[in-house]
Design an enzyme around this catalytic site. Structure first.
Site, PDB file in Angstrom:
ATOM      1  CB  CYS A   1      -0.084   2.337   5.721  1.00  0.00           C
ATOM      2  SG  CYS A   1      -0.852   0.787   5.204  1.00  0.00           S
TER       3      CYS A   1
ATOM      4  CB  CYS B   1      -0.905  -0.015   1.235  1.00  0.00           C
ATOM      5  SG  CYS B   1      -1.882   1.494   1.442  1.00  0.00           S
TER       6      CYS B   1
ATOM      7  CB  CYS C   1      -4.992  -0.442   2.675  1.00  0.00           C
ATOM      8  SG  CYS C   1      -3.713  -0.876   3.873  1.00  0.00           S
TER       9      CYS C   1
ATOM     10  CB  CYS D   1      -9.314  -4.392 -11.259  1.00  0.00           C
ATOM     11  SG  CYS D   1      -8.889  -3.359 -12.646  1.00  0.00           S
TER      12      CYS D   1
ATOM     13  CB  CYS E   1      -3.922   3.229   5.957  1.00  0.00           C
ATOM     14  SG  CYS E   1      -3.780   3.034   4.168  1.00  0.00           S
TER      15      CYS E   1
END
Length: 138
Positions: A54, A51, A99, A122, A102
């Protein structure tokens, strides 16, 4: 964003300082990058996709595949890495993925992927960082 709380939280000002404008629009504003615009769509090395908000590991490179959509696509996330919500925007019903650490918007998941899961995550490339696997020292 949902009312859910996440282990990593930042103020809007902190998010804007951490992310590029495009990343902020996608990850915090639920936008979408232009298809084919991210170099990570063509990333072939071994490693982990994380991510960009984070640094949480999300997908192993071995779960990435070429979907022909213009966005990095994966068939299986790392355990516990993603959360999901129903996205009813644009007159469609889709499953949005974010995510789990976060809450940043990453993309959507569709039931048209390859075996063994049959799923296609996707993901907006700007929402990802790539950490290549390092070769063992001899």
């Amino acid at each position: 964003m949902t009312d859910e709380t996440y282990p990593v939280t930042r103020t809007d000002e902190e998010w804007r300082a951490r992310l590029t404008r495009e990343q902020y629009d996608v990850m915090r504003g639920h936008g979408t990058e232009r298809p084919g615009s991210c170099a990570l769509n063509h990333e072939k090395r071994r490693g982990v996709f994380q991510c960009a908000g984070c640094d949480q590991p999300l997908f192993r490179s071995g779960e990435k595949f070429e979907s022909g959509t213009g966005w990095p696509s994966f068939f299986d996330p790392l355990p516990g890495a993603l959360g999901s919500t129903v996205d009813r925007s644009y007159g469609m019903v889709r499953t949005e993925v974010h995510c789990s650490r976060c809450g940043s918007h990453l993309g959507h998941v569709f039931p048209d992927g390859p075996p063994p899961t049959g799923l296609r995550y996707c993901i907006n490339g700007v929402a990802l960082n790539f950490a290549p696997e390092t070769a063992p020292v001899r």
